[in-house]
Design an enzyme around this catalytic site. Structure first.
Site, PDB file in Angstrom:
ATOM      1  N   TYR A  21       0.859  -1.190   0.000  1.00  0.00           N
ATOM      2  CA  TYR A  21       0.000   0.000   0.000  1.00  0.00           C
ATOM      3  C   TYR A  21       0.888   1.231   0.000  1.00  0.00           C
ATOM      4  O   TYR A  21       1.727   1.403   0.887  1.00  0.00           O
ATOM      5  CB  TYR A  21      -0.910   0.009   1.226  1.00  0.00           C
ATOM      6  CG  TYR A  21      -1.739   1.270   1.326  1.00  0.00           C
ATOM      7  CD1 TYR A  21      -2.650   1.603   0.325  1.00  0.00           C
ATOM      8  CD2 TYR A  21      -1.616   2.131   2.408  1.00  0.00           C
ATOM      9  CE1 TYR A  21      -3.410   2.756   0.398  1.00  0.00           C
ATOM     10  CE2 TYR A  21      -2.379   3.294   2.490  1.00  0.00           C
ATOM     11  CZ  TYR A  21      -3.274   3.594   1.484  1.00  0.00           C
ATOM     12  OH  TYR A  21      -4.018   4.742   1.552  1.00  0.00           O
ATOM     13  N   MET A  51       1.209   4.778   0.866  1.00  0.00           N
ATOM     14  CA  MET A  51       0.525   5.739   1.728  1.00  0.00           C
ATOM     15  C   MET A  51       0.601   7.152   1.159  1.00  0.00           C
ATOM     16  O   MET A  51      -0.345   7.917   1.272  1.00  0.00           O
ATOM     17  CB  MET A  51       1.139   5.715   3.136  1.00  0.00           C
ATOM     18  CG  MET A  51       1.035   4.365   3.835  1.00  0.00           C
ATOM     19  SD  MET A  51       1.623   4.386   5.551  1.00  0.00           S
ATOM     20  CE  MET A  51       3.379   4.700   5.355  1.00  0.00           C
ATOM     21  N   HIS A  62      -4.561   5.140  -2.773  1.00  0.00           N
ATOM     22  CA  HIS A  62      -5.772   5.955  -2.895  1.00  0.00           C
ATOM     23  C   HIS A  62      -5.371   7.348  -3.333  1.00  0.00           C
ATOM     24  O   HIS A  62      -4.327   7.872  -2.924  1.00  0.00           O
ATOM     25  CB  HIS A  62      -6.520   6.025  -1.550  1.00  0.00           C
ATOM     26  CG  HIS A  62      -7.032   4.708  -1.103  1.00  0.00           C
ATOM     27  ND1 HIS A  62      -6.480   3.988  -0.067  1.00  0.00           N
ATOM     28  CD2 HIS A  62      -8.045   3.945  -1.573  1.00  0.00           C
ATOM     29  CE1 HIS A  62      -7.128   2.866   0.085  1.00  0.00           C
ATOM     30  NE2 HIS A  62      -8.084   2.801  -0.821  1.00  0.00           N
ATOM     31  N   ASN A 106      -7.319  14.847  -8.550  1.00  0.00           N
ATOM     32  CA  ASN A 106      -5.866  14.979  -8.659  1.00  0.00           C
ATOM     33  C   ASN A 106      -5.385  14.344  -9.968  1.00  0.00           C
ATOM     34  O   ASN A 106      -4.795  13.269  -9.998  1.00  0.00           O
ATOM     35  CB  ASN A 106      -5.180  14.350  -7.449  1.00  0.00           C
ATOM     36  CG  ASN A 106      -3.707  14.675  -7.365  1.00  0.00           C
ATOM     37  OD1 ASN A 106      -3.091  15.113  -8.328  1.00  0.00           O
ATOM     38  ND2 ASN A 106      -3.128  14.443  -6.202  1.00  0.00           N
ATOM     39  N   GLU A 107      -5.667  15.052 -11.064  1.00  0.00           N
ATOM     40  CA  GLU A 107      -5.406  14.508 -12.401  1.00  0.00           C
ATOM     41  C   GLU A 107      -3.933  14.233 -12.662  1.00  0.00           C
ATOM     42  O   GLU A 107      -3.590  13.260 -13.328  1.00  0.00           O
ATOM     43  CB  GLU A 107      -5.971  15.461 -13.460  1.00  0.00           C
ATOM     44  CG  GLU A 107      -7.491  15.526 -13.427  1.00  0.00           C
ATOM     45  CD  GLU A 107      -8.057  16.603 -14.344  1.00  0.00           C
ATOM     46  OE1 GLU A 107      -7.299  17.180 -15.151  1.00  0.00           O
ATOM     47  OE2 GLU A 107      -9.270  16.861 -14.244  1.00  0.00           O
ATOM     48  N   ALA A 112      -1.589  13.279 -10.515  1.00  0.00           N
ATOM     49  CA  ALA A 112      -1.198  12.030  -9.856  1.00  0.00           C
ATOM     50  C   ALA A 112      -1.785  10.830 -10.589  1.00  0.00           C
ATOM     51  O   ALA A 112      -1.090   9.833 -10.820  1.00  0.00           O
ATOM     52  CB  ALA A 112      -1.654  12.042  -8.397  1.00  0.00           C
ATOM     53  N   ILE A 113      -3.051  10.923 -10.968  1.00  0.00           N
ATOM     54  CA  ILE A 113      -3.704   9.811 -11.669  1.00  0.00           C
ATOM     55  C   ILE A 113      -2.973   9.517 -12.983  1.00  0.00           C
ATOM     56  O   ILE A 113      -2.727   8.356 -13.326  1.00  0.00           O
ATOM     57  CB  ILE A 113      -5.199  10.114 -11.890  1.00  0.00           C
ATOM     58  CG1 ILE A 113      -5.919  10.137 -10.534  1.00  0.00           C
ATOM     59  CG2 ILE A 113      -5.836   9.083 -12.825  1.00  0.00           C
ATOM     60  CD1 ILE A 113      -7.317  10.725 -10.575  1.00  0.00           C
ATOM     61  N   TYR A 165       0.260   7.631 -12.198  1.00  0.00           N
ATOM     62  CA  TYR A 165       0.028   6.241 -11.821  1.00  0.00           C
ATOM     63  C   TYR A 165      -0.401   5.408 -13.019  1.00  0.00           C
ATOM     64  O   TYR A 165       0.057   4.274 -13.189  1.00  0.00           O
ATOM     65  CB  TYR A 165      -0.997   6.144 -10.688  1.00  0.00           C
ATOM     66  CG  TYR A 165      -0.530   6.839  -9.423  1.00  0.00           C
ATOM     67  CD1 TYR A 165       0.719   6.589  -8.886  1.00  0.00           C
ATOM     68  CD2 TYR A 165      -1.342   7.756  -8.771  1.00  0.00           C
ATOM     69  CE1 TYR A 165       1.154   7.229  -7.743  1.00  0.00           C
ATOM     70  CE2 TYR A 165      -0.912   8.400  -7.619  1.00  0.00           C
ATOM     71  CZ  TYR A 165       0.338   8.138  -7.106  1.00  0.00           C
ATOM     72  OH  TYR A 165       0.772   8.768  -5.981  1.00  0.00           O
ATOM     73  N   LYS A 209       0.364   5.912 -16.102  1.00  0.00           N
ATOM     74  CA  LYS A 209       1.552   5.755 -16.940  1.00  0.00           C
ATOM     75  C   LYS A 209       2.435   4.613 -16.420  1.00  0.00           C
ATOM     76  O   LYS A 209       3.134   3.961 -17.180  1.00  0.00           O
ATOM     77  CB  LYS A 209       2.336   7.076 -16.952  1.00  0.00           C
ATOM     78  CG  LYS A 209       3.416   7.169 -17.975  1.00  0.00           C
ATOM     79  CD  LYS A 209       4.014   8.562 -17.974  1.00  0.00           C
ATOM     80  CE  LYS A 209       5.166   8.665 -18.932  1.00  0.00           C
ATOM     81  NZ  LYS A 209       5.798   9.984 -18.878  1.00  0.00           N
TER      82      LYS A 209
END
Length: 165
Positions: free
Chosen positions: A78, A80, A116, A121-122, A124-125, A128, A130
């Site tokens: 996970y 964090m 999470h 939060n575009e 960061a998304i 991830y 990618k």
């Protein structure tokens, strides 16, 4: 601060008692919430899964993750938090931190890694996705100010064949 085509020299260091305050200061500069003490207990206990990123001897980023046991007894990781100070974003630091943890999962044959992120939060998304993460769940949670906010769970499943690189 552009990269100018060259790769930025970033060193990663394990979080220990002597530099834990750097992680705390970094988190205060990056995130809109203060993490509870339990977060830092996990960060210290996680060994290689939590790293500080240094650029020219300045702590500019960090990843904090921990191993998590599922109900069936299998282990997953996970994440964090992943954070980089605003002036140092766009230099590949978050990707380097993320790749470090992904590589650890491959080496240790850990088949699943998840995190999470707030749905808005575009940046960061995008990072991830990618790196091979997929949105596997969404739910609503109360933000720090009490307002409901949409949260995504992003998961990456690591196939055993990927570990043979």
């Amino acid at each position: 601060m552009g990269t100018g085509g060259g790769e930025v020299e970033i060193s990663l260091e394990e979080v220990r008692d002597k530099n834990l305050m750097q992680l705390k200061r970094l988190n205060l500069g990056v995130f809109p919430v203060a993490f509870p003490d339990k977060y830092y207990v996990y960060a210290l206990a996680s060994g290689e899964f939590t790293k500080l990123a240094y650029y020219r001897d300045i702590c500019v980023g960090a990843i904090a993750s921990r191993q998590d046991k599922k109900e069936d007894g299998s282990i997953r990781v996970y994440i964090m938090s992943v954070g980089v100070l605003p002036p140092y974003r766009g230099l590949g630091i978050a990707a380097k931190l993320l790749n470090h943890v992904l590589d650890l999962c491959l080496k240790q044959h850990i088949p699943e890694i998840f995190l999470h992120v707030e749905a808005h939060n575009e940046g960061a998304i995008k990072l991830y996705k990618k790196s091979g993460f997929e949105i596997t769940e969404s739910f609503t949670s109360n933000s720090t100010n009490g307002d409901p906010t949409d949260i995504f769970t992003l998961t990456k499943f690591i196939a055993p064949s990927q570990a043979k690189k």
